[in-house]
Design a protein around this motif. Structure first.
Motif, PDB file in Angstrom:
ATOM      1  N   SER A  23      43.127  49.222 -86.988  1.00 55.34           N
ATOM      2  CA  SER A  23      44.473  49.005 -87.534  1.00 55.34           C
ATOM      3  C   SER A  23      44.916  47.577 -87.243  1.00 55.34           C
ATOM      4  O   SER A  23      44.783  47.097 -86.111  1.00 55.34           O
ATOM      5  CB  SER A  23      45.466  50.001 -86.914  1.00 55.34           C
ATOM      6  N   LEU A  24      45.415  46.925 -88.275  1.00 50.92           N
ATOM      7  CA  LEU A  24      46.003  45.598 -88.138  1.00 50.92           C
ATOM      8  C   LEU A  24      47.461  45.756 -87.742  1.00 50.92           C
ATOM      9  O   LEU A  24      48.236  46.410 -88.443  1.00 50.92           O
ATOM     10  CB  LEU A  24      45.887  44.834 -89.449  1.00 50.92           C
ATOM     11  N   ARG A  29      46.965  41.287 -84.222  1.00 49.96           N
ATOM     12  CA  ARG A  29      45.839  41.886 -83.506  1.00 49.96           C
ATOM     13  C   ARG A  29      45.269  43.064 -84.285  1.00 49.96           C
ATOM     14  O   ARG A  29      45.934  43.641 -85.138  1.00 49.96           O
ATOM     15  CB  ARG A  29      46.282  42.358 -82.115  1.00 49.96           C
ATOM     16  N   ILE A  30      44.040  43.404 -83.945  1.00 45.53           N
ATOM     17  CA  ILE A  30      43.403  44.593 -84.494  1.00 45.53           C
ATOM     18  C   ILE A  30      43.087  45.542 -83.348  1.00 45.53           C
ATOM     19  O   ILE A  30      42.469  45.151 -82.349  1.00 45.53           O
ATOM     20  CB  ILE A  30      42.119  44.249 -85.260  1.00 45.53           C
ATOM     21  N   GLY A  31      43.538  46.768 -83.477  1.00 46.28           N
ATOM     22  CA  GLY A  31      43.198  47.809 -82.515  1.00 46.28           C
ATOM     23  C   GLY A  31      42.181  48.752 -83.122  1.00 46.28           C
ATOM     24  O   GLY A  31      42.277  49.107 -84.292  1.00 46.28           O
ATOM     25  N   PRO A  48      37.280  45.943 -92.674  1.00 48.55           N
ATOM     26  CA  PRO A  48      35.856  46.283 -92.560  1.00 48.55           C
ATOM     27  C   PRO A  48      35.628  47.298 -91.450  1.00 48.55           C
ATOM     28  O   PRO A  48      36.331  47.288 -90.425  1.00 48.55           O
ATOM     29  CB  PRO A  48      35.200  44.928 -92.223  1.00 48.55           C
ATOM     30  N   ALA A  49      34.686  48.186 -91.630  1.00 44.86           N
ATOM     31  CA  ALA A  49      34.405  49.237 -90.649  1.00 44.86           C
ATOM     32  C   ALA A  49      34.066  48.624 -89.293  1.00 44.86           C
ATOM     33  O   ALA A  49      33.233  47.719 -89.196  1.00 44.86           O
ATOM     34  CB  ALA A  49      33.263  50.114 -91.137  1.00 44.86           C
ATOM     35  N   GLY A  50      34.714  49.121 -88.266  1.00 44.52           N
ATOM     36  CA  GLY A  50      34.398  48.696 -86.901  1.00 44.52           C
ATOM     37  C   GLY A  50      34.831  47.290 -86.546  1.00 44.52           C
ATOM     38  O   GLY A  50      34.410  46.750 -85.522  1.00 44.52           O
ATOM     39  N   LEU A  67      44.274  47.115 -73.420  1.00 41.69           N
ATOM     40  CA  LEU A  67      43.343  47.066 -74.546  1.00 41.69           C
ATOM     41  C   LEU A  67      43.868  47.927 -75.691  1.00 41.69           C
ATOM     42  O   LEU A  67      44.883  47.606 -76.292  1.00 41.69           O
ATOM     43  CB  LEU A  67      41.943  47.500 -74.081  1.00 41.69           C
ATOM     44  N   THR A  68      43.222  49.038 -76.008  1.00 44.44           N
ATOM     45  CA  THR A  68      43.639  49.868 -77.141  1.00 44.44           C
ATOM     46  C   THR A  68      45.080  50.338 -77.007  1.00 44.44           C
ATOM     47  O   THR A  68      45.842  50.367 -77.986  1.00 44.44           O
ATOM     48  CB  THR A  68      42.699  51.085 -77.268  1.00 44.44           C
TER      49      THR A  68
END
Length: 372
Positions: free
Chosen positions: A227-228, A305-307, A270-272, A38-39
């Motif tokens: 982060s993208l 992806r976005i982490g 965008p936030a979150g 995941l992260t």
């Protein structure tokens, strides 16, 4: 033999599990997804103390970097560890300071730096970079590098498993049993109950949710950063160092792969956000990449992806015991990959002996509970 449950098998949870098993404790590690998937998998995973604005935070990150060397030396090979050095340059400001002032501050704190400009030798370090100007100031940080997070998690969980003291659970924790102020068990959604003497909350972005299961004062004062990250297939290896440019960051992600991101792009997320980014942001990031490293224009986009990371808003980790509940410990942080082996070793010592490492003095989980 003490039995410890760990919630989360990202890089921090895996390092804690490894250290506990090496110390002779029985470990149950619960992960809802693939360990390290995941992260940890989406992280840029740079080993660096560059971004720290105060000496106290710099010292913690620098110690984490040094710990990676000690940690890697425990193994016959450490395929996750890539001490490539980093190359940074800028025509902007960091933390309100000109780039050169940021570097000079790091140097005054004992951080190794080697200055060049684009016209004097820097192209020999990284020939693929198109610097903004031939006099662009650039600096090599020879002690930095990057970590393959999923590889690290896989290798050290296997090593912990070899001790015969680790059990991995694929599932979701939906309860922490506490009786008379002491941790007694973990409950899983599937109905399993795991009796433990202690619990380590290493759940990353889910850490506040897991902490709420105690029924004590909730975690407050957390920050969120998204982060993208784009992985490119290159066919060769055009990037030798971790690159921290004014417009884009890039590093190798293994043979024939490059990972890229940008502070400016992340500031527009965008936030979150946890879903796929818009095409406009992806296009903007790629254009920045192509301007900075023109050879990557022929690369193929592999993953977008976005982490999202969740961490204490004061920038320090939450590491150690919560005084309100005996046997409950936290381990979640910004720059988790940099700090993970250090957290694993020192938190294990804390669980085993009660000793608190001096660098964790301001990192107590108690500070995040206003009612504590």
């Amino acid at each position: 033999m003490k039995t410890v449950g760990i919630v989360g098998a990202g890089v921090i949870g895996a390092c804690v599990a490894f250290s506990l098993a090496q110390r002779g404790m029985r470990v149950h590690c619960v992960e809802r997804a693939q360990p390290g998937g995941l992260t940890t998998d989406v992280s840029f995973a740079r080993l660096s103390a560059f971004q720290q604005p105060t000496y106290a935070r710099f010292e913690l990150s620098h110690t984490g970097m040094i710990e990676h060397l000690r940690f890697a030396q425990q193994f016959d090979s450490a395929p996750w560890w890539h001490p490539t050095g980093s190359l940074a340059w800028g025509d902007d400001e960091d933390d309100g300071l000109p780039f050169a002032d940021v570097v000079h501050r790091l140097s005054s704190w004992g951080y190794r730096t080697v200055w060049r400009d684009a016209s004097r030798g820097t192209h020999a370090w990284e020939p693929a970079i198109a610097f903004p100007h031939e006099r662009t100031p650039a600096v090599l940080f020879p002690d930095e590098g990057w970590v393959d997070g999923p590889e690290l998690v896989s290798e050290i969980l296997a090593a912990a498993d070899d001790t015969g003291r680790l059990t991995l659970w694929n599932g979701t924790v939906d309860g922490i049993e506490v009786h008379a102020g002491e941790v007694r068990a973990l409950r899983l959604e599937a109905g399993d109950r795991i009796e433990v003497d202690a619990v380590v909350n290493a759940a990353g972005p889910q850490a506040p949710t897991v902490a709420a299961m105690l029924g004590t004062a909730p975690i407050e004062g957390v920050a969120t950063r998204s982060s993208l990250v784009i992985d490119l297939l290159t066919g060769d290896d055009p990037v030798r160092h971790v690159l921290r440019g004014a417009q884009v960051h890039a590093r190798s992600a293994g043979p024939g792969r490059v990972r890229v991101r940008s502070d400016q792009i992340d500031a527009r997320l965008p936030a979150g956000i946890r879903s796929e980014p818009g095409d406009e942001l992806v296009k903007d990031l790629l254009e920045r990449v192509y301007r900075t490293i023109p050879t990557l224009e022929s690369a193929t986009v592999d993953q977008v992806r976005i982490g999202t990371a969740v961490f204490p808003g004061d920038g320090f980790p939450s590491v150690g015991a919560l005084s309100a509940v005996s046997g409950y410990y936290e381990a979640f942080a910004n720059s988790g990959i940099t700090l993970a082996p250090f957290i694993g070793r020192t938190l294990t010592t804390h669980i085993a002996t009660g000793e608190i490492h001096p660098l964790w003095a301001r990192c107590s989980p108690d500070r995040l509970r206003t009612a504590s």
